[in-house]
Design a protein around this motif. Structure first.
Motif, short mmCIF file in Angstrom:
data_model
loop_
_atom_site.label_atom_id
_atom_site.label_comp_id
_atom_site.label_asym_id
_atom_site.label_seq_id
_atom_site.Cartn_x
_atom_site.Cartn_y
_atom_site.Cartn_z
N VAL A 1 17.38 35.19 35.90
CA VAL A 1 18.70 35.04 36.52
C VAL A 1 18.62 34.35 37.89
CG1 VAL A 1 19.69 37.00 35.30
CG2 VAL A 1 18.58 37.38 37.50
N ARG A 2 17.41 34.25 38.43
CA ARG A 2 17.21 33.50 39.68
C ARG A 2 15.80 32.95 39.72
NH1 ARG A 2 16.13 34.59 45.68
NH2 ARG A 2 15.45 36.69 45.11
N ARG A 3 15.67 31.71 40.19
CA ARG A 3 14.36 31.08 40.32
C ARG A 3 14.32 30.35 41.66
NH1 ARG A 3 12.25 26.05 40.19
NH2 ARG A 3 10.21 25.67 39.18
N GLU A 4 13.23 30.53 42.38
CA GLU A 4 13.10 29.89 43.69
C GLU A 4 11.64 29.50 43.91
OE1 GLU A 4 13.64 31.09 48.42
OE2 GLU A 4 14.48 32.38 46.84
N LYS A 5 11.42 28.32 44.43
CA LYS A 5 10.08 27.90 44.81
C LYS A 5 9.86 28.32 46.26
CE LYS A 5 6.85 24.02 44.75
NZ LYS A 5 6.63 22.59 44.41
N LEU A 6 8.90 29.22 46.50
CA LEU A 6 8.67 29.75 47.83
C LEU A 6 7.75 28.86 48.66
CD1 LEU A 6 8.16 33.55 47.04
CD2 LEU A 6 10.26 32.40 47.76
N ALA A 7 6.78 28.26 48.00
CA ALA A 7 5.80 27.41 48.67
C ALA A 7 5.11 26.59 47.59
CB ALA A 7 4.78 28.25 49.45
N ASP A 8 4.17 25.76 47.98
CA ASP A 8 3.46 24.95 47.01
C ASP A 8 2.78 25.83 45.97
OD1 ASP A 8 2.32 22.64 45.85
OD2 ASP A 8 0.45 22.98 46.94
N LYS A 9 3.18 25.67 44.72
CA LYS A 9 2.62 26.40 43.58
C LYS A 9 2.92 27.90 43.59
CE LYS A 9 -1.22 23.18 42.83
NZ LYS A 9 -2.68 23.02 42.63
N ILE A 10 3.86 28.35 44.41
CA ILE A 10 4.25 29.77 44.46
C ILE A 10 5.74 29.88 44.15
CG2 ILE A 10 4.32 31.88 45.82
CD1 ILE A 10 2.08 30.77 47.53
N TYR A 11 6.09 30.71 43.15
CA TYR A 11 7.46 30.82 42.67
C TYR A 11 7.93 32.27 42.64
CZ TYR A 11 6.49 26.06 41.10
OH TYR A 11 6.15 24.74 41.07
N LEU A 12 9.22 32.44 42.83
CA LEU A 12 9.87 33.76 42.73
C LEU A 12 10.89 33.71 41.61
CD1 LEU A 12 11.28 36.02 45.52
CD2 LEU A 12 12.83 35.19 43.74
N MET A 13 10.95 34.78 40.81
CA MET A 13 11.95 34.87 39.76
C MET A 13 12.53 36.27 39.71
SD MET A 13 10.20 32.81 36.57
CE MET A 13 9.92 31.04 36.63
N ASP A 14 13.85 36.37 39.53
CA ASP A 14 14.51 37.63 39.20
C ASP A 14 14.72 37.64 37.69
OD1 ASP A 14 14.61 38.37 41.83
OD2 ASP A 14 16.72 37.86 42.12
N VAL A 15 14.24 38.67 37.05
CA VAL A 15 14.30 38.75 35.59
C VAL A 15 15.11 39.98 35.19
CG1 VAL A 15 12.96 38.90 33.46
CG2 VAL A 15 12.03 37.66 35.44
N LYS A 16 16.02 39.79 34.24
CA LYS A 16 16.85 40.90 33.75
C LYS A 16 16.01 41.78 32.84
CE LYS A 16 21.23 42.49 33.46
NZ LYS A 16 22.09 42.78 34.61
N ALA A 17 15.67 42.96 33.33
CA ALA A 17 14.86 43.91 32.57
C ALA A 17 15.29 45.32 32.98
CB ALA A 17 13.37 43.69 32.85
#
Length: 292
Positions: free
Chosen positions: A5-21
């Motif tokens: 439900v959300r995806r964000e690139k925090l830094a080079d090769k580092i990602y954040l995701m909110d997942v519906k669970a």
């Protein structure tokens, strides 16, 4: 399926995701982890829970691309979904089971290295929500690789940011910052260190010299997350432990880091796994000695 439900690139090769669970979000606690799988052919990837929202039913994960599977994950967008999202796994942080009033009397320090900032954040946030003060040292190689700085500022009593190259904050590693704080008269009753194994090893070396009890969150290779595969086998206090079911948190002064790092490197090759099976005997698979 578990939609992103959300995806964000925090830094080079580092990602954040909110997942519906929703089920995971309902029962998880700081310190635990999940295992995700993109599709039927995907690899099982263990990831520490960075945050959770019980009302929204979401889990926040942070990952760094280090191989083919995490590279595939990086291509996922909002609206895409994971086939499997298993958790919560592992044991929650010991801090959440302590008496809150006793915790308030302690001087607590977290030392986070690189992506280790992600699993540190939910513990610091939980303490903040319960009125417990704690300091945080968080660092990375360079400013461009720092993550969650603003979020950590909101929940930490004192935040000390370090970079190896001096491009932001304190010039040096977390251990250098801790030593400087100690020399300036700062004292701590409890330390939690999370990050690369080599970083945790040297934090523990310093805190042992300073007499600060220290907990580490171990991140060896995992396969099934239930203690059956034996991949995340560790030696803690001379005993065989498995990070997935006995941890991931352990007494850092009891962990054999050299053995853990050597084993991690060996486990990546078929020949290395065969050698470990020979060396570890009955404790290699499952750890009980009775697995057939």
């Amino acid at each position: 399926m578990y939609p992103i439900v959300r995806r964000e690139k925090l830094a080079d090769k580092i990602y954040l995701m909110d997942v519906k669970a929703p089920r995971v979000a309902q029962y998880c606690e700081p310190g635990q982890f999940v295992i995700v799988k993109i599709d039927e052919e995907g690899e099982r990837i263990p990831l520490t829970i960075c945050d959770y929202d019980r009302e929204a039913g979401t889990i926040t994960i942070v990952f760094q691309t280090v191989g083919a599977s995490t590279e595939r994950m990086a291509y996922l967008q909002e609206g895409d979904a994971f086939q499997d999202f298993v958790g919560p796994l592992g044991c929650a942080s010991d801090l959440i089971d302590e008496d809150i009033e006793e915790l308030k009397k302690k001087k607590i320090l977290f030392v986070a290295g690189g992506v280790g900032t992600a699993p540190v954040y939910p513990q610091v946030k939980w303490l903040h929500e319960h009125g417990v003060d704690c300091d945080v040292i968080m660092g990375s190689k360079t400013k461009d690789l720092l993550i969650l700085v603003d979020q950590m500022k909101e929940v930490a009593t004192n935040l000390y940011v370090t970079t190896d190259d001096g491009s932001y904050g304190f010039h040096g590693m977390g251990t250098n910052q801790l030593q400087e704080l100690w020399d300036a008269g700062k004292r701590y009753d409890h330390c939690v260190a999370i990050g690369p194994m080599i970083m945790m090893k040297f934090v523990c070396k310093l805190t042992k010299e300073l007499g600060i009890p220290t907990v580490v969150s171990m991140n060896p290779i995992m396969v099934d997350g239930t203690g059956m595969c034996g991949a995340c086998r560790l030696i803690v206090g001379g005993e065989v432990k498995f990070a997935c079911v006995d941890g991931p948190e352990f007494d850092g002064h009891q962990v054999d880091f050299d053995q853990a790092m050597k084993r991690q490197a060996q486990y990546k090759t078929e020949e290395g796994r065969a050698m470990l099976k020979l060396q570890e005997g009955d404790t290699h698979h499952g750890g009980c000695g009775n697995c057939q």
